[in-house]
Structure formats: structure tokens, C-alpha cells
Motif scaffolding. Sequence first.
Motif, short mmCIF file in Angstrom:
data_model
loop_
_atom_site.label_atom_id
_atom_site.label_comp_id
_atom_site.label_asym_id
_atom_site.label_seq_id
_atom_site.Cartn_x
_atom_site.Cartn_y
_atom_site.Cartn_z
N UNK A 114 0.83 -1.20 0.00
CA UNK A 114 0.00 0.00 0.00
C UNK A 114 0.87 1.25 0.00
N UNK A 115 1.92 1.19 0.80
CA UNK A 115 2.84 2.31 0.88
C UNK A 115 3.48 2.58 -0.48
N UNK A 116 3.78 1.48 -1.16
CA UNK A 116 4.42 1.59 -2.46
C UNK A 116 3.57 2.40 -3.43
N UNK A 117 2.27 2.07 -3.52
CA UNK A 117 1.44 2.82 -4.46
C UNK A 117 1.24 4.26 -4.01
N UNK A 118 1.17 4.46 -2.68
CA UNK A 118 1.05 5.84 -2.18
C UNK A 118 2.28 6.67 -2.56
N UNK A 119 3.42 6.02 -2.48
CA UNK A 119 4.67 6.70 -2.80
C UNK A 119 4.77 7.02 -4.29
N UNK A 120 4.37 6.04 -5.10
CA UNK A 120 4.68 6.14 -6.52
C UNK A 120 3.64 6.88 -7.34
N UNK A 121 2.35 6.68 -7.01
CA UNK A 121 1.33 7.25 -7.89
C UNK A 121 1.47 8.76 -8.06
N UNK A 122 1.73 9.52 -6.98
CA UNK A 122 1.89 10.96 -7.20
C UNK A 122 3.03 11.28 -8.17
#
Lengths: 224, 230
Positions: free
Chosen positions: A163-171
Motif C-alpha cells: 500500500x505504501x508503495x502505491x502511495x509513494x509512486x502514484x503521485x
Amino acid sequence: MSQTRILLQVVRRDFQVAMRNRNELLNPIIFLLVVITLFPLAVGPSAGTLSQIAPGVIWVSALLSAMLGLERMFRDDFRDGALEHMLLLPCAIELAVLGKIIVHWVTTAVPLLVISPLLALLLNLPMHALPVLLLTLLLGTPVLSAVGAIGVALTVSLNRGGALLSLLLLPLLIPLLIFATAAIEAASMNMSAGGPLALMAAFLVLSVGLSPLAIRAALQVSVN
Amino acid sequence: MSKQSTLASNQAVSAHAGAAEQAPLLDIVHITSIRGERTLFSDFNLQVEAGRMYQIEGPNGAGKSSLLRIIAGLLRPQSGEIRYRGELSQHVRSEFLQDLLFIGHKAAVKPELTGLENLAFFAAVQGQPCAQPPFDLLEQVGLVGLEDIPAGNLSAGQQRRIALARLWVSSSRLWILDEPFTSLDVAGIEMLHQRFSQHLAAGGAIILTSHQPLDWASQSLVRIQLEYNW
């Protein structure tokens, strides 16, 4: 030169490993196909609507499916110790990291490029926009692999980093999405897509050139 | 507050006297490591000389693996430095890594690849191009007949053997091995002993953690006790 020899060996080994894990490789691409098949069913088969949303749908699903397979890049290596081994190879770590990015790109983006005409057809994208769609994917997917690798390197030592990964990357990847869809839309309206494509090319150069530095630092923190 | 004591079981000069006169291969100076809230060791010093084997002992959790990882450069100590032949190891990184073989607790054997493929990769990145064809190497570590089986399907001991086969292709002088004897059978341990003696006789140095007695090497063995600090 021994540095490039080590790079080639890393690429070769990673390819071998990827080919043994074909199921895992296929998952993101199947996800992508399913999403894109479902859209005409849900939105309705009217050709006008479909071709209007096609660029956005293709790129959003490409982005999300990339997220699915991204973790694989360093997760297994972290578990079995290959990551530590890589950090201790007598060559620049950035080079080995570049090797991993290359393997990830070839194993995830090339299948996507191959099926993208089919996706365009499913969503009724005007055929004259197809070359631009391919170009955006060609320019954009290496950015996904390179920037994605930074996020994976940062989160690999966490147990549930997903979950953290997508939060980090999507922006970080949103600009890519905006310019890619802008380019395809421009092309489908018979306008020049040069501007957004040039910006995407700039993203590509920047991310592939600079991300190995960030990934090296992130990996060193992760094994610490 | 130096809390580790060095028990040099035998300080006699090893078989090759010439090696002792050179600068130490590795100089570990004032290393302090703090993990979380706990000080694993503080002000740890060690001079690693050619032809010697250093056995790091201590209870579980004393920081043996951390020490090895610090020496290899995987972990950053809170303070202190590692000098490789007089130079800071991070300044001469590529020379240092050329001369270092680190086999950690996680052995870097890819479970998807066969033993042969794993060995071919290790041999190819180890620096010297193919001293020995991977197949001979596999024979060396007693894995003939299993070369086509993915390493993930082999037993723990067999996977260890694949990892340890790197010792036979290595031209590095400094070996850092974390529990190399884990899950090996008697024959495997004996095989490793022989390889260690060869390496020491050739002027190499070994730093290892193990709970195994290493009395056979008492000539060149230096035992280092790490204590568990609360």
C-alpha cells in the motif's frame, strides 16, 4: 570491461529467473486485459464514448498493472540474499540496478507493447492514433520501471509495503499519465502530439539516468 | 567500555612467516554498533592478518552477524572505520570488494535456478573468468546428478553447498562467512575444513561465525568473544 560483463551477467540471471516465474509475469498483463475488456461492457458499446475514454483507460490500467508486478523487482532478491550479493559485486551498484530495471522493463512492457494494438481495437481508438499510443507506451513504461524501482527499493524491507508503495509512486507518476493521455488525445483529433511526447522523452531521460543513484541509496538503507 | 575480549588461542606465527610482516589485510578500528536501543558492541578493534582464521563467538543476539555485515560494508557502524590495507574500505571500494568474499546467512542462491545455473552466475561475477567450469565445481561440492534440479527443490544442506561452492572459484583473500557450517553434513564440514586450510595456507584470511569447534586449525585460529550487552 569487467563492469559491463557483470551487468550482462545480472541481466542474464534475472531473465532466467523471470522465465521460471512466468505465471507471475503474466498476472499484470492478464489484469490489464480483463480491465480493458470490462470497460466496453460497463460503459456501453457506443463507439464515440469508447474512443473518447480509450487513452485514459489504457494508461490508467497500464499504470495500475505496473504497480502489481513492481514488487517482484527486489522482493525475492531481498529474501534470498541476492540483494546483498548484488551490493557487494565489484562493480558500480548503479550498473547492476540498471540491469534490474532493464529486465523488469523487457519482461513487463514488451508484452504490453505487443498487445496494445488489440487494446486500441477493443476501445475503438482511431487507428491513426495507434502509433502515438505505442510511442507513449515506449517512452512511458521505462519511466514506470525506473521510478517504480525507487519505491520498491525503499519499501522492500517492510513486511507489507504494497500500500505504501502505491502511495509513494502514484503521485510521482501522475505527470506521466497526464502527458501520455494528452498525446494520444491530440493524435486522435489529428493534432500534433509532439509537445507531450517531447516532455515524456524528457521524463524518460531523467528517470533512467538518475534513478539508479536513488535506488542504490535506497537499497543500502533497506539492507541496513 | 570495551566489552569484548580477544582470546587468541594461539598467537604463534602461522606457517608462512612472510605474511605476518606485511600490513594487516584489514584493520577494524573502534567500531561501535547500536541496533535499536541496544549497543551491540562498542570500541571493537581487530587486525585481520593473512593466514589467520578469526572465529567470532558469542550468544545469539550478541551481534556476530552485524559485525560481519559491518566489516563487509553492508551495515554502517555508528562510529569507527574499516581499513583495507591501510585505506578506508569505502574509498577503495572496488579493490576491497574484489578481494572480499561474503557469504551471509541468506546465501543468495536463487531457488528458481538449477545448481549449475547458480554456480555459473557466481563464477561469472566473481572476477576471474571461469577458473573452473561450473560442472566441475558442482562435482567438487558433491552435487553431481542434481545439476538440473531447481535449487529450491534441494535440501537446505544441498543449497548451502551450492552457496559454498563460491569458495572454490574465489580468488579473494578475505572471506567473511556467516555460519558456513549450518545444515552441512559431516562430509560437507570436512570438505569445508580442507578448503579453509588451503585458503589459509595460500595466505588468505577468514572471518567466520560458528558454534562449531575449529580445533583442527588451532595453529592459525584466533577466537573472538562477543558478549551479550543489555
